[in-house]
Design an enzyme around this catalytic site. Structure first.
Site, PDB file in Angstrom:
ATOM      1  N   LYS A 193      56.557  55.374  54.124  1.00  0.00           N
ATOM      2  CA  LYS A 193      57.681  54.470  53.906  1.00  0.00           C
ATOM      3  C   LYS A 193      58.746  55.186  53.094  1.00  0.00           C
ATOM      4  O   LYS A 193      58.580  55.424  51.896  1.00  0.00           O
ATOM      5  CB  LYS A 193      57.273  53.192  53.171  1.00  0.00           C
ATOM      6  CG  LYS A 193      58.388  52.118  53.239  1.00  0.00           C
ATOM      7  CD  LYS A 193      58.253  51.047  52.192  1.00  0.00           C
ATOM      8  CE  LYS A 193      59.007  51.391  50.922  1.00  0.00           C
ATOM      9  NZ  LYS A 193      60.487  51.472  51.089  1.00  0.00           N
ATOM     10  N   GLY A 251      58.478  57.387  42.231  1.00  0.00           N
ATOM     11  CA  GLY A 251      59.507  56.399  41.982  1.00  0.00           C
ATOM     12  C   GLY A 251      59.443  55.873  40.566  1.00  0.00           C
ATOM     13  O   GLY A 251      59.044  56.577  39.635  1.00  0.00           O
ATOM     14  N   SER A 252      59.820  54.618  40.407  1.00  0.00           N
ATOM     15  CA  SER A 252      59.962  54.044  39.078  1.00  0.00           C
ATOM     16  C   SER A 252      58.610  53.710  38.455  1.00  0.00           C
ATOM     17  O   SER A 252      57.621  53.464  39.151  1.00  0.00           O
ATOM     18  CB  SER A 252      60.811  52.778  39.138  1.00  0.00           C
ATOM     19  OG  SER A 252      60.089  51.713  39.737  1.00  0.00           O
ATOM     20  N   GLY A 260      55.235  51.850  39.975  1.00  0.00           N
ATOM     21  CA  GLY A 260      53.955  52.540  39.804  1.00  0.00           C
ATOM     22  C   GLY A 260      52.906  51.646  39.177  1.00  0.00           C
ATOM     23  O   GLY A 260      51.738  51.655  39.587  1.00  0.00           O
ATOM     24  N   GLU A 290      64.666  56.474  30.451  1.00  0.00           N
ATOM     25  CA  GLU A 290      65.185  57.279  31.551  1.00  0.00           C
ATOM     26  C   GLU A 290      66.471  56.643  32.077  1.00  0.00           C
ATOM     27  O   GLU A 290      66.461  55.568  32.666  1.00  0.00           O
ATOM     28  CB  GLU A 290      64.147  57.376  32.665  1.00  0.00           C
ATOM     29  CG  GLU A 290      64.560  58.335  33.770  1.00  0.00           C
ATOM     30  CD  GLU A 290      63.462  58.521  34.808  1.00  0.00           C
ATOM     31  OE1 GLU A 290      63.272  59.653  35.275  1.00  0.00           O
ATOM     32  OE2 GLU A 290      62.801  57.519  35.150  1.00  0.00           O
TER      33      GLU A 290
END
Length: 504
Positions: free
Chosen positions: A193, A246-247, A251, A404
């Site tokens: 994906k 990813g973020s 996660g 971040e």
């Protein structure tokens, strides 16, 4: 002149974003689509299918059938090696086309993508070549029996099964290869994906892998956002492993979802990486250029491993800031197909607002704004451009130094000695990467060992396709790249076998 991507759209030959399930391309069963807006212009670029839960089920079922049949995992090593090497060759052959598609997806300039290895098509091809070399080396061990009669004690490595590979939008070439190549090398099947913000590039790469000989059903693609597409994929009971970049928030959701069926999980979740610049750095100006370049050029700071904190010795602090400010003033924006453009906008309006919010927070917390801090207007008004931003005298405990930002914002923090620098470098929830700038070899090695990060580079930063990459602490779980990736896509099996007629 107002920027537009429409001429490039025709030149690149953009096609609709379709699903790829069991060797067939098609739309979503319910006809749902998502429209991608270009981050530099705000224009509608193209539509992609939004895979429903039933579409994801079909893709996972195809991958399950192909895995359970053994037709890929049981292929001879020579055949599987040949397929992976052809994948690498076709990626290289179509590099220019792929860079153009990426420019339409996430606006990374074609010139930057051609010149910087870590975000190039070439690194993806090298990853496929590297993992092709592992296919005939997936061995276990034969061990001396510890007790009992005459028998063999053996281990084997076997493919883990059906893999859900979920990609972010910022580095499609490298991250596609880092997930798909080791999965295919070990004999797994994949449901991929891509991010809805970088789908068209990935779909073309899948077409090239199909052309290289990856069998139908071994690699499947479902497109669309996290809801509904991603959520169904990470919770699907027939998925054996989830590999995600990813973020941190997503996660955490994947870890939670994996508990029901004990899915194996690999996560790369971001960072707040420090560049530690000592007073004996061979070239403080080069250290400053390297650091601010990672935060402003190419992805415009939207890179998990970028050194977004600069910890600088007080004796060279002013020199570093002056050099970084000069470099920031040279960053060029605009049409990503212009070879003179070297930086991208932020990916969408949500990220634009988020980064501007962090800048305002930095001001409110008392950090000194050296340069930047504003959205670009004029010819850039329709895009998500933020000027390169440097904050000095940042408190390492502040939001700007701890969270971040994922944008072109550098926080510069002074230190007085090595112990203080290491303590500040480690004073974060993240631990993905770090750089150490010093001419003292003993110091660089000493600091590299003390800093809690998955990758530490001396006097620069780079990515290698055969080395493990991942983070400590909340930067993730597991590693991608090299032998570590191969191990993460396999299960270890122990077999005990008597050599005589007696029972063990």
């Amino acid at each position: 002149m107002t920027l537009t991507m429409q001429p490039h759209r025709e030149t690149v030959g953009l096609k609709p974003g379709l699903l790829y399930i069991d060797g067939e391309w098609g739309g979503a069963t319910d006809g749902a689509t998502w429209t991608h807006r270009h981050p530099a212009t705000g224009e509608d670029i193209g539509e992609l299918a939004v895979a429903s839960a039933s579409d994801v089920d079909a893709a996972v079922a195809a991958a399950r059938r192909r895995f359970d049949s053994g037709e890929w995992s049981n292929t001879r090593a020579q055949e599987r090696i040949g397929v992976l090497r052809r994948c690498g060759a076709l990626l290289r052959e179509h590099a220019e086309e792929l860079r153009g598609l990426q420019a339409l997806d996430n606006s990374v300039p074609v010139g930057f993508g051609a010149g910087v290895y870590a975000v190039s098509v070439e690194v993806a091809a090298d990853v496929f070549d590297h993992h092709a070399g592992w296919v005939d080396k997936l061995g276990g061990e034969t061990l001396t029996p510890y007790q009992g009669g005459d028998h063999l004690a053996m281990t084997f490595r076997e493919p883990i099964g059906v893999v859900a590979a979920i990609l972010p939008w910022n580095a499609p070439f490298l991250l596609f290869a880092q997930k798909v190549a080791p999965a295919l090398a070990t004999g797994c099947t994949v449901v991929l994906k891509p991010s809805e913000y970088c789908t068209f590039t990935v779909l073309r790469m899948v077409e090239l892998l199909e052309q290289a000989g990856v069998p139908a059903g071994v690699l499947n693609v479902v497109t669309g956002p996290g809801d509904p597409t991603g959520e169904r994929l990470i919770t699907h009971p027939d998925v054996d492993k989830v590999s995600f970049t990813g973020s941190r928030g997503v996660g955490g959701r994947i870890v939670e979802a994996s508990a029901a069926t004990m899915k194996r999980v690999s996560l790369e979740l971001g960072g707040k990486s420090p560049a530690i610049v000592f007073d004996d750095a061979a070239d403080v100006g080069l250290a400053a250029a390297t650091t601010i370049g990672a935060v402003t050029l190419g992805l415009s700071g939207q890179a998990c491993v970028a050194n977004t904190r600069a910890l600088v010795h007080r004796d060279v602090y002013d020199e570093f800031i002056a050099a970084a400010e000069g470099m920031a003033g040279m960053v060029s924006y605009g049409d990503p197909f212009d070879p003179g453009v070297m930086s991208a906008p932020l990916i969408n309006g949500t990220q634009l607002d988020r980064v501007l919010g962090y800048i305002e927070r930095g001001k409110a917390d008392g950090a000194r704004l050296v340069t930047g801090g504003e959205r670009l207007d004029g010819d850039y008004a329709n895009g998500n451009f933020v000027a390169p931003t440097i904050f000095a005298d940042v408190d390492n405990a502040s939001t700007l130094a701890q969270e971040e930002v994922f944008g072109p914002v550098l926080a510069v923090i002074p230190f007085d000695d090595e112990d203080e620098a290491v303590a500040m470098a480690n004073d974060t929830e993240y631990g993905l990467g770090a750089s150490v700038f010093s001419a003292n070899a003993q110091r660089t090695f000493r600091v590299a060992r003390k800093v809690r990060a998955g990758t530490v580079c001396v006097n620069g930063f780079q990515i290698e396709p055969h080395l493990p990459f991942g983070g400590f602490k909340q930067s993730g779980l597991g590693r991608e790249g090299g032998k570590s990736a191969i191990e993460s896509f396999t299960e270890l099996k122990t077999v005990l076998m008597p050599l005589g007629d007696e029972m063990m």
